[in-house]
Design an enzyme around this catalytic site. Structure first.
Site, PDB file in Angstrom:
ATOM      1  N   CYS A 134       0.832  -1.207   0.000  1.00 24.52           N
ATOM      2  CA  CYS A 134       0.000   0.000   0.000  1.00 24.52           C
ATOM      3  C   CYS A 134       0.863   1.253   0.000  1.00 24.52           C
ATOM      4  O   CYS A 134       1.354   1.688   1.043  1.00 24.52           O
ATOM      5  CB  CYS A 134      -0.925   0.009   1.219  1.00 24.52           C
ATOM      6  SG  CYS A 134      -1.964   1.472   1.275  1.00 24.52           S
ATOM      7  N   CYS A 137      -0.639   4.155   2.038  1.00 25.41           N
ATOM      8  CA  CYS A 137      -0.490   4.057   3.498  1.00 25.41           C
ATOM      9  C   CYS A 137       0.953   4.325   3.936  1.00 25.41           C
ATOM     10  O   CYS A 137       1.180   4.932   4.975  1.00 25.41           O
ATOM     11  CB  CYS A 137      -0.862   2.671   4.006  1.00 25.41           C
ATOM     12  SG  CYS A 137      -2.236   1.888   3.198  1.00 25.41           S
ATOM     13  N   ASP A 138       1.922   3.832   3.171  1.00 26.10           N
ATOM     14  CA  ASP A 138       3.293   3.757   3.687  1.00 26.10           C
ATOM     15  C   ASP A 138       4.299   4.707   3.036  1.00 26.10           C
ATOM     16  O   ASP A 138       5.444   4.783   3.485  1.00 26.10           O
ATOM     17  CB  ASP A 138       3.814   2.311   3.548  1.00 26.10           C
ATOM     18  CG  ASP A 138       3.016   1.343   4.409  1.00 26.10           C
ATOM     19  OD1 ASP A 138       2.449   1.805   5.420  1.00 26.10           O
ATOM     20  OD2 ASP A 138       2.947   0.152   4.077  1.00 26.10           O
TER      21      ASP A 138
END
Ligand code: NAP
Length: 316
Positions: A134, A137-138
């Site tokens: 992701c 997200c990261d």
């Protein structure tokens, strides 16, 4: 035991759209979502190809609008709610969680798909320590670092483009010398200075000590093996359907997708499927939305006992 007309399993674009149609049909329905409403789109950055948003819209913002619309229509959403088992008892379709059993006349399976693993040494070990599925997200954790993105589809390119906002360099490693992604994404990636392509290559291993330090690559044309120093490895090599719940109940195709007809009917009466979990030809928010609408109208007709008249197409 709580009883519903329709239980929708999955709260992504397909499930939420089905919820809109079920609520408008004045049927008693509930959407059961394992994580949070919105599905995969909640971890997508900008959505540029959903009509009605000429400047694009952030994935989470779009999904929150879907959710608001469903709730405004009075549809119940239970989230997080994990379905453990589905059972058929005559005309009843039973849905089990750890704590209760729900009963419905029809089910709509809209459980989507999950990111596929690469299956190489180091992948499991370094997940959360440099290996990620992701970018949205990261990406923040890789500010000014070099990262690898594995894959050549839409997801790989969307996520690689997002990563360029944080990382120093983004290496896209693709197993062929031609990308699968939409041309518009390819054009954007080709002109981005931070992106470098490594063609016709596969990742054989992800190496590191406490976190990722390098990926081992093999060139598929000449067999040459090399090491690329990166601190992150983002894997986007396709999706697998979340069809485990119904694998012994409805027919699946050889890749595990639920087989349906054009009315989103599965091989079992009263069970419908919509979105990425079914064997549709295109996996987009727009097609999931279309599926959700079709599955809901088909469920409505099934409940009303009008299925035999269903082979004429619904026009309103
Ligand atoms: P995808 O379209 O199936 O692409 C997967 C990519 O990974 C392909 O380039 C494939 O290579 C490569 N790959 C597969 N297995 C591999 C392996 N073992 N090792 C190395 N490479 C491997 O998957 P996706 O990009 O996740 O997209 C899934 C669906 O969502 C698609 O239908 C896509 O259109 C849709 N989507 C759309 C958008 C958008 O419209 N903005 C955004 C995200 C996703 P090959 O090309 O050689 O097969």
């Amino acid at each position: 035991m709580a009883s519903y007309d329709v239980i929708i399993i999955g709260g992504g674009p397909a499930g939420l759209t089905a919820g809109i149609y079920i609520a408008r049909a004045r049927l008693k329905g509930v959407i059961l979502e394992k994580m949070m409403p919105g599905g995969q789109v909640m971890i997508t950055t900008k959505v540029d190809n959903y009509p009605g948003f000429p400047e694009g819209i952030d994935g989470p913002e779009l999904m929150m609008r879907f959710e608001r619309q469903v709730k405004n229509l009075g549809m119940e959403i239970k989230a997080p709610y994990e379905v453990k088992k589905i059972e058929i008892q005559g005309e009843k379709r039973l849905v089990y969680s750890d704590t209760e059993i729900l009963e419905a006349r029809a089910l709509i399976i809209a459980t989507g798909a999950k990111y596929r693993k690469l299956g190489v040494p180091g992948e499991k070990e370094f997940t959360g320590r440099g290996v990620s599925y992701c970018g949205t997200c990261d990406a923040l954790f890789f500010r000014d670092m070099d990262v690898a993105v594995v894959g050549g589809g839409d997801t790989a390119l969307v996520e690689a483009l997002h990563l360029t906002k944080f990382a120093r360099r983004v290496f896209i490693i693709h197993r062929r010398d031609e990308l699968r992604a939409a041309k518009v994404l390819q054009e954007e990636a080709f002109k981005n200075d931070k992106i470098e392509f490594i063609w016709s290559s596969v990742v054989k291993e992800i190496k590191g000590e406490n976190s990722v330090q390098a990926v081992v690559l093999e060139n598929r044309k000449n067999g040459q093996v090399s090491e690329l120093k990166v601190e992150g490895c983002f894997i986007f090599v396709g999706m697998d359907p979340n069809s485990e719940l119904v694998k012994d109940i409805v027919e699946l195709d050889e890749r595990g997708y639920i087989v349906t007809d054009v009315y989103c009917r599965t091989s079992v009466k009263g069970i419908f499927a919509a979105g990425d979990v079914r064997n549709n030809v295109l996996k987009q928010i727009s097609t999931a939305v279309g599926d959700g609408a079709i599955a809901a109208v088909s469920a409505e007709k099934y409940i009303a006992g009008h299925e035999s008249r269903e082979d004429t197409q619904q026009t309103t």
